[in-house]
Design a protein around this motif. Structure first.
Motif, mmCIF file in Angstrom:
data_model
loop_
_atom_site.group_PDB
_atom_site.id
_atom_site.type_symbol
_atom_site.label_atom_id
_atom_site.label_comp_id
_atom_site.label_asym_id
_atom_site.label_seq_id
_atom_site.Cartn_x
_atom_site.Cartn_y
_atom_site.Cartn_z
ATOM 1 N N MET A 111 42.953 45.736 65.538
ATOM 2 C CA MET A 111 44.075 44.933 65.052
ATOM 3 C C MET A 111 43.925 44.446 63.620
ATOM 4 S SD MET A 111 43.543 41.213 66.831
ATOM 5 C CE MET A 111 44.810 40.461 65.838
ATOM 6 N N ASP A 112 42.841 44.759 62.962
ATOM 7 C CA ASP A 112 42.608 44.123 61.669
ATOM 8 C C ASP A 112 42.750 45.059 60.480
ATOM 9 O OD1 ASP A 112 42.535 41.504 61.180
ATOM 10 O OD2 ASP A 112 40.461 41.218 61.739
ATOM 11 N N ASP A 113 43.917 45.597 60.318
ATOM 12 C CA ASP A 113 44.180 46.409 59.140
ATOM 13 C C ASP A 113 44.237 45.526 57.901
ATOM 14 O OD1 ASP A 113 44.336 48.688 60.669
ATOM 15 O OD2 ASP A 113 46.519 48.652 60.800
ATOM 16 N N TRP A 114 43.760 46.071 56.800
ATOM 17 C CA TRP A 114 43.825 45.444 55.482
ATOM 18 C C TRP A 114 45.290 45.424 55.077
ATOM 19 C CZ3 TRP A 114 39.359 45.449 51.855
ATOM 20 C CH2 TRP A 114 39.691 45.136 50.543
ATOM 21 N N LEU A 115 45.827 44.264 54.798
ATOM 22 C CA LEU A 115 47.226 44.167 54.387
ATOM 23 C C LEU A 115 47.353 44.146 52.869
ATOM 24 C CD1 LEU A 115 48.624 41.531 56.918
ATOM 25 C CD2 LEU A 115 48.957 44.019 56.928
ATOM 26 N N TYR A 116 46.909 43.059 52.261
ATOM 27 C CA TYR A 116 47.129 42.855 50.832
ATOM 28 C C TYR A 116 45.904 42.220 50.202
ATOM 29 C CZ TYR A 116 51.811 43.536 52.540
ATOM 30 O OH TYR A 116 52.908 44.065 53.166
ATOM 31 N N GLU A 117 45.785 42.430 48.905
ATOM 32 C CA GLU A 117 44.703 41.803 48.153
ATOM 33 C C GLU A 117 45.259 41.262 46.845
ATOM 34 O OE1 GLU A 117 45.499 45.557 46.608
ATOM 35 O OE2 GLU A 117 44.549 45.394 48.553
ATOM 36 N N GLU A 118 44.538 40.295 46.314
ATOM 37 C CA GLU A 118 44.890 39.723 45.015
ATOM 38 C C GLU A 118 43.627 39.545 44.178
ATOM 39 O OE1 GLU A 118 48.575 36.848 46.544
ATOM 40 O OE2 GLU A 118 46.774 35.929 45.730
ATOM 41 N N PHE A 119 43.699 39.990 42.941
ATOM 42 C CA PHE A 119 42.711 39.650 41.917
ATOM 43 C C PHE A 119 43.380 38.611 41.039
ATOM 44 C CE2 PHE A 119 41.142 43.895 42.950
ATOM 45 C CZ PHE A 119 39.771 43.753 42.863
ATOM 46 N N LEU A 120 42.751 37.448 40.888
ATOM 47 C CA LEU A 120 43.338 36.376 40.087
ATOM 48 C C LEU A 120 42.289 35.771 39.162
ATOM 49 C CD1 LEU A 120 45.336 34.512 42.888
ATOM 50 C CD2 LEU A 120 46.244 36.121 41.211
ATOM 51 N N PRO A 121 42.716 35.239 38.007
ATOM 52 C CA PRO A 121 41.773 34.556 37.130
ATOM 53 C C PRO A 121 41.467 33.151 37.647
ATOM 54 C CG PRO A 121 43.970 34.501 36.172
ATOM 55 C CD PRO A 121 44.069 35.320 37.434
ATOM 56 N N ILE A 122 40.202 32.767 37.546
ATOM 57 C CA ILE A 122 39.787 31.393 37.851
ATOM 58 C C ILE A 122 39.640 30.632 36.533
ATOM 59 C CG2 ILE A 122 37.961 29.929 38.821
ATOM 60 C CD1 ILE A 122 39.460 31.489 40.941
ATOM 61 N N ASP A 123 38.890 31.213 35.616
ATOM 62 C CA ASP A 123 38.730 30.702 34.258
ATOM 63 C C ASP A 123 38.463 31.916 33.364
ATOM 64 O OD1 ASP A 123 35.928 31.321 34.410
ATOM 65 O OD2 ASP A 123 35.517 29.335 35.223
ATOM 66 N N ASP A 124 38.042 31.705 32.127
ATOM 67 C CA ASP A 124 37.845 32.821 31.201
ATOM 68 C C ASP A 124 36.746 33.789 31.621
ATOM 69 O OD1 ASP A 124 39.863 31.885 29.591
ATOM 70 O OD2 ASP A 124 38.520 30.903 28.146
ATOM 71 N N ASN A 125 35.822 33.337 32.450
ATOM 72 C CA ASN A 125 34.683 34.165 32.834
ATOM 73 C C ASN A 125 34.633 34.545 34.301
ATOM 74 O OD1 ASN A 125 33.483 34.011 30.187
ATOM 75 N ND2 ASN A 125 33.057 31.878 30.673
ATOM 76 N N THR A 126 35.532 34.000 35.099
ATOM 77 C CA THR A 126 35.462 34.184 36.549
ATOM 78 C C THR A 126 36.795 34.656 37.113
ATOM 79 O OG1 THR A 126 33.907 32.316 36.601
ATOM 80 C CG2 THR A 126 34.796 33.060 38.714
ATOM 81 N N LEU A 127 36.702 35.598 38.042
ATOM 82 C CA LEU A 127 37.866 36.115 38.750
ATOM 83 C C LEU A 127 37.712 35.835 40.238
ATOM 84 C CD1 LEU A 127 38.069 39.608 37.010
ATOM 85 C CD2 LEU A 127 39.630 37.690 36.658
ATOM 86 N N SER A 128 38.825 35.863 40.935
ATOM 87 C CA SER A 128 38.759 35.785 42.388
ATOM 88 C C SER A 128 39.362 37.062 42.963
ATOM 89 C CB SER A 128 39.498 34.563 42.931
ATOM 90 O OG SER A 128 40.892 34.757 42.888
ATOM 91 N N PHE A 129 38.851 37.425 44.124
ATOM 92 C CA PHE A 129 39.391 38.531 44.898
ATOM 93 C C PHE A 129 39.639 37.974 46.282
ATOM 94 C CE2 PHE A 129 38.755 41.892 48.030
ATOM 95 C CZ PHE A 129 39.671 42.827 47.592
ATOM 96 N N GLU A 130 40.839 38.198 46.782
ATOM 97 C CA GLU A 130 41.166 37.695 48.107
ATOM 98 C C GLU A 130 41.867 38.800 48.870
ATOM 99 O OE1 GLU A 130 42.905 33.555 50.015
ATOM 100 O OE2 GLU A 130 43.204 33.971 47.896
ATOM 101 N N VAL A 131 41.478 38.990 50.113
ATOM 102 C CA VAL A 131 42.098 39.998 50.957
ATOM 103 C C VAL A 131 42.604 39.351 52.235
ATOM 104 C CG1 VAL A 131 39.906 40.716 52.018
ATOM 105 C CG2 VAL A 131 41.828 42.282 52.012
ATOM 106 N N LEU A 132 43.775 39.789 52.661
ATOM 107 C CA LEU A 132 44.409 39.310 53.878
ATOM 108 C C LEU A 132 44.461 40.457 54.870
ATOM 109 C CD1 LEU A 132 46.045 37.135 55.430
ATOM 110 C CD2 LEU A 132 48.091 38.058 54.316
ATOM 111 N N LEU A 133 43.977 40.201 56.090
ATOM 112 C CA LEU A 133 43.989 41.200 57.151
ATOM 113 C C LEU A 133 45.093 40.871 58.146
ATOM 114 C CD1 LEU A 133 40.129 41.356 57.643
ATOM 115 C CD2 LEU A 133 41.553 42.877 56.271
ATOM 116 N N SER A 134 45.513 41.857 58.917
ATOM 117 C CA SER A 134 46.673 41.671 59.786
ATOM 118 C C SER A 134 46.485 40.603 60.853
ATOM 119 C CB SER A 134 47.081 42.993 60.428
ATOM 120 O OG SER A 134 46.023 43.523 61.184
#
Length: 168
Positions: free
Chosen positions: A125-148
């Motif tokens: 039941m846990d298909d990968w749905l969507y992901e986001e790469f977002l800036p946190i600050d000038d040196n750090t990024l976030s990656f977030e994934v949502l599963l079904s």
């Protein structure tokens, strides 16, 4: 998730959201997609080219995380590796990839739908749905994934601190 919200995904897939309510949800989804594409484009220079190319399309949509590995090389150095299957119908056609994050400063796993009685990270039941790469600050990024199942993984890492390799 800031743009690909579980609540919107859930509303789009519920039988009781119809008519004008569904039109409104779909319009919000389209607005969020456009806003995310703008943000993702703005951080292309902070990601490896191969990552930008892969995630400019469908990314790992409908794939499955089959393993999460933590590698701590020192007290302050943590690497996180996600082994991802393309979830091919036939095992012989399955392709595996390893998405690795170096020098992770934050890792969080949560279940966004507490009403769901089933456990998270169930392969059926846990298909990968969507992901986001977002800036946190000038040196750090976030990656977030949502599963079904509503499982959600959040990782913070430094610019260019992500790689993707096929697993043979």
């Amino acid at each position: 998730m800031r743009y690909f919200l579980y609540e919107l995904f859930e509303a789009q897939n519920r039988d009781d959201v119809v008519g004008e309510a569904l039109v409104k949800v779909d319009a919000q989804w389209e607005e969020n997609v456009a806003a995310y594409e703008h943000v993702f484009t703005s951080i292309h220079d902070r990601l490896p080219t191969s990552i930008v190319q892969h995630f400019s399309g469908w990314g790992f949509h409908d794939s499955r995380i089959i393993n999460i590995e933590f590698e701590q090389t020192s007290f302050l150095r943590l690497h996180v590796h996600l082994t991802i299957s393309n979830a091919a119908a036939r095992k012989k056609d399955e392709k595996l990839s390893r998405l690795s994050f170096q020098d992770v400063s934050h890792f969080q796993f949560q279940h966004l739908n507490a009403r769901n009685d089933a456990s998270v990270l169930q392969l059926e039941m846990d298909d990968w749905l969507y992901e986001e790469f977002l800036p946190i600050d000038d040196n750090t990024l976030s990656f977030e994934v949502l599963l079904s199942s509503s499982a959600n993984i959040l990782i913070h890492f430094p610019n260019h601190g992500v790689t993707m390799t096929p697993i043979e």
